[in-house]
Motif scaffolding. Sequence first.
Motif, short mmCIF file in Angstrom:
data_model
loop_
_atom_site.label_atom_id
_atom_site.label_comp_id
_atom_site.label_asym_id
_atom_site.label_seq_id
_atom_site.Cartn_x
_atom_site.Cartn_y
_atom_site.Cartn_z
N SER A 166 7.91 12.65 4.47
CA SER A 166 6.83 11.73 4.82
C SER A 166 7.28 10.71 5.86
N PHE B 236 2.74 -5.10 -1.67
CA PHE B 236 3.95 -5.37 -2.43
C PHE B 236 3.94 -6.79 -2.99
N ASN C 142 7.76 0.30 -4.64
CA ASN C 142 6.97 1.51 -4.38
C ASN C 142 7.60 2.32 -3.25
N THR D 16 7.40 5.37 -2.45
CA THR D 16 6.54 6.36 -1.78
C THR D 16 5.84 5.75 -0.58
N VAL D 17 5.26 4.56 -0.78
CA VAL D 17 4.53 3.93 0.32
C VAL D 17 5.49 3.53 1.44
N VAL D 18 6.66 3.01 1.09
CA VAL D 18 7.62 2.60 2.12
C VAL D 18 8.04 3.81 2.95
N GLN D 19 8.28 4.93 2.27
CA GLN D 19 8.68 6.12 3.02
C GLN D 19 7.53 6.62 3.89
#
Lengths: 244, 295
Positions: free
Chosen positions: A84, A102, B183, B185-188
């Motif tokens: 991703s 966040f 999180n 997943t979001v960072v990636q």
Amino acid sequence: MADAAIARESTTAPMLAVRGLNAWYGESHILHGVDFDVARGEVVTLLGRNGAGKTTTLKSIMGIVPRREGSIVFEGRETIRMSSNRIAQSGIAWCPEERGIFASLDVEENLMLPPVVGEGGLPVAQIFELFPNLRERLHSPGTKLSGGEQQMLAIGRILRTGARLLLLDEPTEGLAPVIVQQIGRTIAKLKERGFTILLVEQNFRFAATVADRHYVMEHGRIIDMIPNEALGASMGKLHDYLGV
Amino acid sequence: MTEIFGIPTQALAGQLLIGLINGAFYAMLSLGLAVIFGLLNIINFTHGAQYMMGAFAAWLLLSKLGIGYWWSLLIAPVALGAFGVLIERTMLSRLYKLDHLYGLLLTFGLALVLQGLFQNEYGSSGQPYRLPQEFAGAFDLGFMMLPRYRAWVVVASLIVCLTTWYVIERTKLGSYLRAATENPTVVQAFGVNVPRMITLTYGFGVGLAALAGVMAAPIYQVSPQMGANLIIVVFAVVVIGGMGSIGGAILTGFGLGVIEGLTKVFYPEASNTVIFVIMVIVLLIRPAGLFGKER
């Protein structure tokens, strides 16, 4: 002239071409051969009932579904095997349904977090023009914002990066009508600026105000495509599809 | 002689200093554990062994190659950090999707293997590490003598801890780390190479343990058990401070070192247990720790 150039490009090769996309979460097979195209500069929606596979389609394009097969070609490059982070670097940005703000970062850190992946991103000043609320709350923790402000932050932060294709997952979900209108105006402005947007929506009345075309999903497949002009004539069909 | 609560100030100051020194090591080690746990969700039971290996690295560098303390401060953390990267890539990275228990078992097993290897090679008696020349002598503070090296340990560990805190809480790099802790997943999906960040974070945590080990070498005996003895207390410190809280780990580390030192003065019988008593009380009142968040 510019429009003609865009039109010519979009007839030759779509910006995003999805073919025979299958996706699984563990044992459950969610997508069963999804096919669709998005042309450069278009706003396209995925409509469908809960569980039809709309969110999974976005996540598959973003490369975060553990197992996916088929073909996803973005700007001529096959991305189905990419991680991703590489997909993001190639110019696709994702605004998740749960927004992904966040809590341990303040608003400014949240806004500045996504790395720049290309040229042509919006300057922060213009993001504040679109979402003035964010400027006033820069030093609040990200999750102390209202739901609408969090949605603005989740959209605003991916406009900076220079990504050319935006995947927005139900940006209007659970928001007050006045904020839904603000997000609608934002999408229209982003389209003017040349962003390409793939939008997942439950609310087809909202979708009709912003999109060029609509794909209808059911049971992990695309079952119909309706141009926005034909939406009025297709209302009966659409009511059947969406069960509204 | 001056007294406070019937205790000679000299004894009090002496124990306070020992408390601060111990606290410096608690803080550096629990800091590394907190950083690793935050991002990897792994309770790194190998931390004590990695600290021990840092001390051994300093001792080996000096006794076999004649490389002194200052270079060891650099070489040992880098070498052990690389060793950590290797462990993460080959073993830990396979466990993230599994239950916590597997990471705990693996790192605990690794600690036993590493300790066993060192014990086999160097025996269980400690090796002395010669104090660097620059640190001979002491400062006369009037009410007590402060050995130069001990002053250095407290100051250096404070600098290391505060720098780490600053980088994590106040910089862009740190914002990636904090965000990925919440999180990944979001960072990636923003384009950050999170797996690489995880690997480097583990390497950094291990390097921090090794750095503490080098600093400990001139004070404590360099022995295969030195980490095992310390790590139990450090885990109690982490539990009290709250898992995953950076500032909490530092404050609790120093604070509990001092409390332990004071207990030695006022009620010596409890000095070995006071930290665990505090841990029990904190767990009863605030299960997430003093600075931790429920997760």
